[in-house]
Scaffold this motif. Structure first.
Motif, mmCIF file in Angstrom:
data_model
loop_
_atom_site.group_PDB
_atom_site.id
_atom_site.type_symbol
_atom_site.label_atom_id
_atom_site.label_comp_id
_atom_site.label_asym_id
_atom_site.label_seq_id
_atom_site.Cartn_x
_atom_site.Cartn_y
_atom_site.Cartn_z
ATOM 1 N N HIS A 61 0.805 -1.173 0.018
ATOM 2 C CA HIS A 61 0.016 0.014 0.099
ATOM 3 C C HIS A 61 0.843 1.114 0.050
ATOM 4 O O HIS A 61 0.341 2.382 0.060
ATOM 5 N N LYS A 62 2.093 1.196 -0.003
ATOM 6 C CA LYS A 62 2.939 2.222 0.066
ATOM 7 C C LYS A 62 4.200 2.010 -0.815
ATOM 8 O O LYS A 62 4.944 0.964 -0.742
ATOM 9 N N ALA A 63 4.632 3.099 -1.575
ATOM 10 C CA ALA A 63 5.687 3.020 -2.187
ATOM 11 C C ALA A 63 7.075 3.154 -1.466
ATOM 12 O O ALA A 63 7.029 3.726 -0.633
ATOM 13 N N GLY A 64 8.011 2.490 -2.208
ATOM 14 C CA GLY A 64 9.423 2.412 -1.766
ATOM 15 C C GLY A 64 10.293 1.191 -1.427
ATOM 16 O O GLY A 64 11.489 0.974 -1.345
ATOM 17 N N GLU A 93 11.346 11.285 -1.785
ATOM 18 C CA GLU A 93 12.045 10.856 -3.104
ATOM 19 C C GLU A 93 10.606 10.403 -3.905
ATOM 20 O O GLU A 93 10.672 10.720 -5.263
ATOM 21 N N VAL A 94 9.599 9.723 -3.453
ATOM 22 C CA VAL A 94 8.567 9.324 -3.958
ATOM 23 C C VAL A 94 7.911 10.510 -4.610
ATOM 24 O O VAL A 94 7.372 10.570 -5.813
ATOM 25 N N ASP A 95 7.579 11.339 -3.762
ATOM 26 C CA ASP A 95 6.884 12.704 -4.215
ATOM 27 C C ASP A 95 7.467 13.570 -5.292
ATOM 28 O O ASP A 95 6.883 13.861 -6.232
ATOM 29 N N ASN A 96 8.910 13.601 -5.265
ATOM 30 C CA ASN A 96 9.792 14.111 -6.157
ATOM 31 C C ASN A 96 9.405 13.428 -7.742
ATOM 32 O O ASN A 96 9.005 14.052 -8.833
ATOM 33 N N LEU A 97 9.212 12.226 -7.455
ATOM 34 C CA LEU A 97 8.897 11.390 -8.863
ATOM 35 C C LEU A 97 7.393 11.671 -9.518
ATOM 36 O O LEU A 97 7.282 11.718 -10.664
#
Lengths: 293, 464
Positions: free
Chosen positions: B173-176, B196-200
């Motif tokens: 349920h979560k990226a990374g 970092e995910v937000d940046n993508l």
């Protein structure tokens, strides 16, 4: 977010929900499961898929409110949404090649037995179904099960509805009456599955049970759902959830499912009155959980 | 004039006896002054051995020169021109076997603290600069990335910058990936991964969580949906067990399960529902970084004794020296040259002890390390109520078993060539899914290579 499209109370403790999840609805087969998480703080909880409507894009789940997450879910309503809903996980129930099948459901386990019966019925097998409940008040899915079986036998422990007795007695009676099953599917509380497998063992009837151990990811990553089958460690999420009932170490499974009972958290076991022993165990567990609160 | 100090400027850390009771980050990072001082230790060598030691070829001397000059944002631009996850790499990269191992300063004294400087630059940027995402012209071609761990994030970022419409499919349920479920908060704060995910996402990458490729959709179906290429970065998440008696007792975890409960599901916080065992004494079996993470996590959760049970000697331990050092500081007890023989349970089926046999080192084996040999009759029990198995993982079979024509080797690792191409045209793979359990930076390197290959593949396909 995944929307609750409809909600129906099947009995006091058991709820049916249709969840909007079009990809899963398109793909799911009988026997597979989903994992849901209510919100950021919730646990990941596995639930077997009860039905799907690919056209509407909905997945039906039926669950008993027994732990933190299922109780919280049972209090949500149509139009609400849950954070996560992933699947279809696990392998589909084998339905090919069987001619004469008996599908046995115990309590809320009927919700999981129902899709298997339906798939077998549609595939052209002769399906007898035994559905066992404690009493009349908690009988669920009777019409649905009747529609996907040639004979439906409802039993209650106290005789308040259908035949008085346990599903094991009924299956024994059907075998004694000359029914030749090439497959028995048993889904319900662990003691029920354990004893049902003992009924079929002397006759060598292939018996599949659907297991619902504690798990996190459902994709083979955590190993928390490991069960001993035929002396080997298997992961219920990727190797199951169906296993040969004659090979499963049910006692170990029961112990592992009580892992966090003392901490009063989500538990995968269902209340069962079939055995005095299991009744005592669950009473002790609920006592323990009260103390913990 | 270069700073001739033989040692790195020390990095401030939380006191061991305080940090072993909290989940806050262990290392606190350099101040601007410390960073500038450390940066002046770099000799700016002409042949740049450090760069060749970096799997993503960060222009190390260039960024360090900017740090020395106080141009931290310039330094950030230099790093991110080849490395899209500097705040992660600065923390969890094995610099001591990569860039820092090639540093000329390391021949006499300590190498330049490249990792510490990278971390400083990334943190400085996060704290001081919020720039709008660059406007990128989309090229109209869709690429699917499976898995949001280090290789997937890198591959997705590089392709998005080239104009591709990238969708990342994540089962959790979560990226990374391993950055959120595996590596603990005290080594890599999850807020950093999220950033970092937000940046993508700001670059236009779509992240679809709760989506299991191989189950929710197959790779063939992705192509039918219009994706022109697929990158598989699904990692190596399948835990191994020893196959000894007692592994199904209550209180035995795989390191994956233990760490996932704590890191991803946040079982250490009271307001989260996921439970974790309250342990008094814990045996962690294994000697890798994951074993150190599990042990240090168990200590933070309140265990009085946490033992590392490892069958070779400390010298052969695969864990980073820094992790071993931190673990010892925090009170983890090392029981090397001991191999578990069985786990003993109580009447109620709970772990009560682990039985181990003493080992001694014999002749070197295939790995070049001296082979541990059991000393007959030396079995003894260690009283514990929890055992965490951290003896390795292998790639998940969900994708290879549902994708026809995708070759894997006998260990279940996907077969990919040096361009990361698999046996299926348009399907690329990298990271642990190909190598088996390895490092974050190697996975990132593979993601980068795959992005270049995918760009080339799609261009050739559409022009040919």
């Amino acid at each position: 977010m995944f929307k609750i499209v409809s909600k129906r109370q099947l009995n006091e403790a058991v709820t049916l929900m249709d969840i909007e999840a079009p990809y899963i609805a398109k793909k799911a087969k009988a026997g597979q499961f989903i994992i849901f998480r209510i919100d950021e703080y919730g646990e990941r909880i596995p639930l077997t898929i009860a039905d799907t409507d690919p056209a509407k894009g909905t997945v039906t789940i039926i669950f008993q409110a027994v732990g933190t997450s299922t109780i919280a879910l049972s209090k949500m309503n149509e139009g609400d949404a849950i954070a996560d809903f992933v699947g279809p996980l696990g392998n589909a129930t084998e339905i090919e090649g069987y001619k004469n099948v008996c599908v046995v459901g115990g309590g809320v386990g009927c919700a999981i037995a129902y899709p298997s019966a339906k798939a077998l019925f549609k595939a052209g097998a002769h399906v007898d179904m035994i559905a066992g409940f404690r009493n009349k008040d908690i009988v669920i899915l009777e019409d649905e099960m009747r529609a996907v079986s040639h004979n439906l036998y409802v039993t209650t422990d106290d005789g308040s509805y259908g035949e008085k007795g346990f599903v094991t007695n009924k299956l024994q009676a059907l075998i004694d009456a000359g029914n030749k099953y090439d497959l028995v599917i048993a889904i319900g509380p662990i003691p029920m599955m354990k004893f049902l497998a003992e009924v079929t063992r002397p006759y060598g009837i292939k018996t599949l049970v659907s297991l619902n151990p504690i798990m996190i990811d459902g994709t083979g990553m955590c190993g928390g759902c490991r069960v001993t089958v035929g002396g080997k460690i298997r992961f219920a999420c990727v190797d199951g959830p169906d296993f040969d009932g004659h090979e499963v170490d049910f006692d170990e499974l029961m112990r592992r499912n009580s892992y966090y009972k003392a901490q009063e958290r989500e538990s995968a076991s269902h209340p069962c009155r079939m055995l005095a022993a299991s009744e005592k165990a669950s009473a002790a567990a609920s006592e323990a959980s009260k103390e913990d609160k | 004039m270069a700073n001739l100090s033989l040692t790195k400027v020390p990095i401030p850390e939380q006191d061991p006896n305080i940090r072993n009771k909290n989940f806050d980050e262990v290392a606190l990072g350099y101040t601007e002054e410390m960073a500038k001082e450390e940066a002046t230790r770099c000799l700016n060598c002409k042949n740049r051995p450090c760069v060749s030691g970096c799997p993503v070829n960060v222009r190390i001397p260039d960024f360090i020169a900017q740090v020395a000059a106080g141009n931290f944002e310039e330094a950030y631009k230099i790093i991110t021109s080849t490395n899209c996850l500097p705040a992660v790499c600065g923390r969890v990269c094995t610099q001591e076997t990569q860039c820092e191992s090639k540093c000329v300063r390391g021949m006499k004294g300590e190498s330049v603290g490249i990792g510490r400087l990278e971390r400083f630059v990334a943190d400085y940027h996060m704290a001081h600069v919020s720039e709008p995402a660059p406007a990128i012209e989309k090229n109209g071609h869709k690429v699917a990335v499976i898995g949001s761990g280090p290789s997937g994030l890198t591959c997705a970022g590089d392709l998005a910058r080239l104009g591709y419409e990238v969708t990342i499919f994540e089962a959790f349920h979560k990226a990374g990936g391993v950055l959120v479920y595996g590596i603990p908060e005290f080594r890599l704060p999850k807020a950093i991964v999220q950033k970092e995910v937000d940046n993508l996402e700001a670059l236009g990458v779509e992240v679809r969580t709760n989506f299991v490729i191989g189950k929710t959709m197959t790779i063939d179906e992705l192509f039918e949906e219009g994706y022109e290429a697929v990158f598989i970065g699904s990692g190596a998440g399948l835990p191994s067990f020893m196959g000894i008696e007692g592994e199904s007792l209550i209180g035995v975890y795989s390191a994956n399960e233990y760490l996932t409960r704590v890191n991803l599901m946040k079982a250490y916080l009271d307001n989260y529902d996921t439970p974790i065992r309250k342990s008094t004494a814990v045996a962690v079996v294994g000697g890798g970084n994951v074993a150190m993470d599990a042990a240090r996590t168990a200590k933070r959760l309140g265990a009085e004794h946490v033992y590392i049970v490892y069958r070779r000697s400390e010298e052969e331990m695969p864990a980073r020296a820094e992790e071993v050092h931190h673990a010892k500081e925090e009170g983890i007890e090392f029981m090397c040259l001991n191999n578990p023989t069985r786990i003993l349970g109580s009447d109620s089926g709970e772990v009560r002890a682990i039985e181990v046999i003493s080992m001694e080192l014999g002749e070197p084996d295939a790995s070049g390390r001296r082979r541990p040999v059991a000393i007959p009759g030396s079995e003894h029990e260690i009283e514990v109520d929890t055992v965490i198995m951290s003896i390795g993982t292998s790639p998940n079979p969900l994708i290879r078993s549902t994708t026809e024509g995708l070759d894997a080797n006998s260990r279940g690792c996907l077969v990919a060539d040096e361009t990361m191409a698999t046996s299926r045209p348009g399907v690329y793979a990298g990271g642990d899914a190909v190598t088996g359990a390895a490092t974050v930076i190697l996975a990132m390197g593979a993601g980068k290579t795959a992005a270049v290959s995918i760009d080339k593949y799609i261009k050739e396909k559409n022009n040919g």
